[in-house]
Design a protein around this motif. Structure first.
Motif, PDB file in Angstrom:
ATOM      1  N   SER A  82       1.321  -3.857  -1.224  1.00  0.00           N
ATOM      2  CA  SER A  82       2.278  -4.459  -2.250  1.00  0.00           C
ATOM      3  C   SER A  82       3.646  -3.647  -1.802  1.00  0.00           C
ATOM      4  O   SER A  82       4.707  -4.281  -1.868  1.00  0.00           O
ATOM      5  CB  SER A  82       1.820  -4.169  -3.762  1.00  0.00           C
ATOM      6  N   HIS A  83       3.561  -2.562  -1.549  1.00  0.00           N
ATOM      7  CA  HIS A  83       4.845  -1.749  -1.289  1.00  0.00           C
ATOM      8  C   HIS A  83       5.199  -2.013   0.030  1.00  0.00           C
ATOM      9  O   HIS A  83       6.343  -1.966   0.397  1.00  0.00           O
ATOM     10  CB  HIS A  83       4.306   0.055  -1.358  1.00  0.00           C
ATOM     11  N   THR A 111       5.053 -11.140  -1.328  1.00  0.00           N
ATOM     12  CA  THR A 111       5.296  -9.773  -2.117  1.00  0.00           C
ATOM     13  C   THR A 111       4.710 -10.020  -3.519  1.00  0.00           C
ATOM     14  O   THR A 111       4.080  -9.102  -4.171  1.00  0.00           O
ATOM     15  CB  THR A 111       6.872  -9.428  -2.036  1.00  0.00           C
ATOM     16  N   ALA A 166       0.978  -9.827  -3.568  1.00  0.00           N
ATOM     17  CA  ALA A 166       0.472  -8.488  -3.220  1.00  0.00           C
ATOM     18  C   ALA A 166       0.764  -7.985  -4.504  1.00  0.00           C
ATOM     19  O   ALA A 166      -0.466  -7.096  -4.859  1.00  0.00           O
ATOM     20  CB  ALA A 166       1.359  -7.975  -2.104  1.00  0.00           C
ATOM     21  N   TYR A 167       1.731  -7.950  -5.313  1.00  0.00           N
ATOM     22  CA  TYR A 167       1.724  -7.256  -6.561  1.00  0.00           C
ATOM     23  C   TYR A 167       0.805  -7.721  -7.727  1.00  0.00           C
ATOM     24  O   TYR A 167       0.274  -6.942  -8.457  1.00  0.00           O
ATOM     25  CB  TYR A 167       3.439  -7.425  -7.009  1.00  0.00           C
ATOM     26  N   ALA A 180      -2.372  -6.281  -6.657  1.00  0.00           N
ATOM     27  CA  ALA A 180      -2.520  -4.905  -7.074  1.00  0.00           C
ATOM     28  C   ALA A 180      -2.899  -4.757  -8.494  1.00  0.00           C
ATOM     29  O   ALA A 180      -3.375  -3.819  -8.933  1.00  0.00           O
ATOM     30  CB  ALA A 180      -1.097  -4.146  -6.579  1.00  0.00           C
ATOM     31  N   ILE A 203      -2.002 -14.090   0.460  1.00  0.00           N
ATOM     32  CA  ILE A 203      -1.157 -13.080   0.909  1.00  0.00           C
ATOM     33  C   ILE A 203      -0.986 -12.901   2.597  1.00  0.00           C
ATOM     34  O   ILE A 203      -0.048 -12.930   3.126  1.00  0.00           O
ATOM     35  CB  ILE A 203      -1.790 -11.585   0.522  1.00  0.00           C
ATOM     36  N   ALA A 233       1.377  -4.389   5.747  1.00  0.00           N
ATOM     37  CA  ALA A 233       0.826  -5.211   4.704  1.00  0.00           C
ATOM     38  C   ALA A 233      -0.286  -5.923   4.993  1.00  0.00           C
ATOM     39  O   ALA A 233      -1.312  -5.947   4.430  1.00  0.00           O
ATOM     40  CB  ALA A 233       1.985  -6.072   4.159  1.00  0.00           C
TER      41      ALA A 233
END
Length: 111
Positions: A37-38, A76, A79-80, A83, A97, A19
């Motif tokens: 994000s994953h 998280t 990050a999403y 994205a 992040i 990440a």
């Protein structure tokens, strides 16, 4: 049981490294890679599994685990959002992040 926990900790740290690495790779262009994000979500899920398993060994610091969970959830979520927003990601979220990822690692090592 300790081998399983050690393996999960290694996978957890690899997810955080991926990440952070994908954020660094995209830092100049500010176009996030979906892998960021994953990887953050993978680290969060592995952290939750570790939160369940570590107290079974008897040496759990519940306050540390709770704070790490909150910081991981923020990383998280950021990050999403990055994205989803792509180039229009606000600076607070974009720079939040790596801040949250590094804070999570610092808490893990020094607390």
């Amino acid at each position: 049981m300790s081998v399983l926990i050690s393996l999960l900790v290694v996978l957890h740290m690899i997810c955080w490294a991926v990440a952070l690495g994908t954020w660094v790779a995209a830092a100049r262009t500010r176009v996030p890679n979906p892998g960021m994000s994953h990887a953050a979500a993978g680290a969060l899920v592995l952290g939750l599994v570790l939160m369940v398993l570590v107290p079974l060994t008897g040496d759990a610091n519940s306050m540390k685990l709770g704070i790490k969970f909150l910081v991981a959830a923020v990383a998280t979520a950021f990050a999403y959002v990055a994205a989803y927003r792509r180039e229009q990601t606000p600076s607070v979220i974009w720079f939040g992040i790596p801040t949250a990822i590094i804070a999570n690692i610092v808490i893990a090592v020094f607390v």
